[in-house]
Design a protein around this motif. Structure first.
Motif, PDB file in Angstrom:
ATOM      1  N   PRO A 102      18.290   1.249  16.172  1.00 35.44           N
ATOM      2  CA  PRO A 102      19.405   0.022  16.607  1.00 35.44           C
ATOM      3  C   PRO A 102      19.233  -1.239  16.244  1.00 35.44           C
ATOM      4  CG  PRO A 102      17.730   0.727  18.519  1.00 35.44           C
ATOM      5  CD  PRO A 102      17.253   1.535  17.354  1.00 35.44           C
ATOM      6  N   ASP A 103      17.864  -1.614  15.936  1.00 31.38           N
ATOM      7  CA  ASP A 103      17.496  -2.908  15.554  1.00 31.38           C
ATOM      8  C   ASP A 103      17.376  -3.420  13.827  1.00 31.38           C
ATOM      9  OD1 ASP A 103      17.234  -3.696  18.312  1.00 31.38           O
ATOM     10  OD2 ASP A 103      15.147  -2.918  18.056  1.00 31.38           O
ATOM     11  N   TRP A 104      18.216  -2.260  13.322  1.00 30.92           N
ATOM     12  CA  TRP A 104      18.263  -2.087  11.898  1.00 30.92           C
ATOM     13  C   TRP A 104      18.618  -3.476  11.187  1.00 30.92           C
ATOM     14  CZ3 TRP A 104      22.600  -2.443   8.589  1.00 30.92           C
ATOM     15  CH2 TRP A 104      23.775  -2.438   9.296  1.00 30.92           C
ATOM     16  N   ALA A 105      19.578  -4.205  11.739  1.00 32.02           N
ATOM     17  CA  ALA A 105      20.184  -5.522  11.307  1.00 32.02           C
ATOM     18  C   ALA A 105      19.114  -6.707  11.485  1.00 32.02           C
ATOM     19  CB  ALA A 105      21.511  -5.852  11.754  1.00 32.02           C
ATOM     20  N   VAL A 106      18.435  -6.533  12.596  1.00 30.97           N
ATOM     21  CA  VAL A 106      17.476  -7.749  12.785  1.00 30.97           C
ATOM     22  C   VAL A 106      16.258  -7.452  12.157  1.00 30.97           C
ATOM     23  CG1 VAL A 106      15.974  -8.444  15.074  1.00 30.97           C
ATOM     24  CG2 VAL A 106      18.218  -7.683  15.433  1.00 30.97           C
ATOM     25  N   ASP A 107      15.924  -6.205  11.648  1.00 30.12           N
ATOM     26  CA  ASP A 107      14.870  -6.140  10.761  1.00 30.12           C
ATOM     27  C   ASP A 107      15.166  -6.409   9.486  1.00 30.12           C
ATOM     28  OD1 ASP A 107      13.628  -4.759  12.919  1.00 30.12           O
ATOM     29  OD2 ASP A 107      13.799  -2.690  12.246  1.00 30.12           O
ATOM     30  N   ILE A 108      16.335  -6.264   8.969  1.00 30.94           N
ATOM     31  CA  ILE A 108      16.508  -6.826   7.729  1.00 30.94           C
ATOM     32  C   ILE A 108      16.415  -8.493   7.679  1.00 30.94           C
ATOM     33  CG2 ILE A 108      18.636  -7.168   6.120  1.00 30.94           C
ATOM     34  CD1 ILE A 108      19.282  -4.016   6.788  1.00 30.94           C
ATOM     35  N   LEU A 109      17.083  -9.151   8.538  1.00 31.46           N
ATOM     36  CA  LEU A 109      17.319 -10.450   8.829  1.00 31.46           C
ATOM     37  C   LEU A 109      15.643 -10.993   8.693  1.00 31.46           C
ATOM     38  CD1 LEU A 109      19.877 -11.435  11.290  1.00 31.46           C
ATOM     39  CD2 LEU A 109      20.012 -11.941   8.843  1.00 31.46           C
ATOM     40  N   ALA A 110      14.874 -10.222   9.352  1.00 31.28           N
ATOM     41  CA  ALA A 110      13.344 -10.603   9.431  1.00 31.28           C
ATOM     42  C   ALA A 110      12.806 -10.576   8.027  1.00 31.28           C
ATOM     43  CB  ALA A 110      12.559  -9.813  10.403  1.00 31.28           C
ATOM     44  N   ALA A 111      13.182  -9.255   7.388  1.00 31.90           N
ATOM     45  CA  ALA A 111      12.690  -9.296   5.728  1.00 31.90           C
ATOM     46  C   ALA A 111      13.329 -10.454   4.900  1.00 31.90           C
ATOM     47  CB  ALA A 111      13.175  -8.096   5.429  1.00 31.90           C
TER      48      ALA A 111
END
Ligand SMILES: [Mg+2]
Length: 145
Positions: free
Chosen positions: A134-143
């Motif tokens: 569910p946090d996929w978008a947050v993980d991308i922003l972190a990347a």
């Protein structure tokens, strides 16, 4: 940076299933495909940070149709690469399914382990998203850093 997104099973459900955005009447009328929850906000956040957002799909959907689909969701894609464009540009004999450096893409988002492996072989950056994250978008922003 230039960030590209795969479509099938990454942003559009297929084999992999995930929650999608409620479509408006107009979107249904235009037979706009279902889009993963969080996609619009993520792409807008990327563009607001000054990044370019591409779609890079191995499907044969016409680029104009893909651009229009995202436009109806409020996103102006900077570029769309489909299978035909890929075939025209990528001339590597081993025929990787995707080769983002050919389009100056800095980071490619995908669901495929195969694409991740190609990234290791051909030295390009990927983030592989899972359907149950569910946090996929947050993980991308972190990347993006
Ligand atoms: Mg995919």
């Amino acid at each position: 940076m230039i960030i590209s997104f795969d479509l099938d099973d990454t942003l559009i459900p297929g084999i992999r299933q995930f929650e999608t955005v409620e479509r408006t009447f107009l979107q249904k009328l235009w037979r706009v495909e279902k889009l993963r929850v969080g996609t619009i906000e993520l792409m807008k956040a990327c563009q607001a940070r000054g990044h370019k957002v591409y779609v890079y799909t191995t499907s044969n959907r016409p680029p104009r149709r893909i651009w229009w689909m995202f436009y109806l969701y409020g996103i102006k894609l900077d570029k769309v690469i489909n299978q035909q464009v890929h075939n025209q540009v990528v001339r590597i004999p081993a025929k990787p399914s995707k080769y983002p450096p050919a389009f100056k893409i800095d980071l490619h988002i995908d669901d495929s382990k195969g694409v991740e492996m190609e990234g290791e072989t051909y030295n390009f950056r990927t983030v592989i998203v899972r359907e149950d994250n569910p946090d996929w978008a947050v993980d991308i922003l972190a990347a993006l850093g």
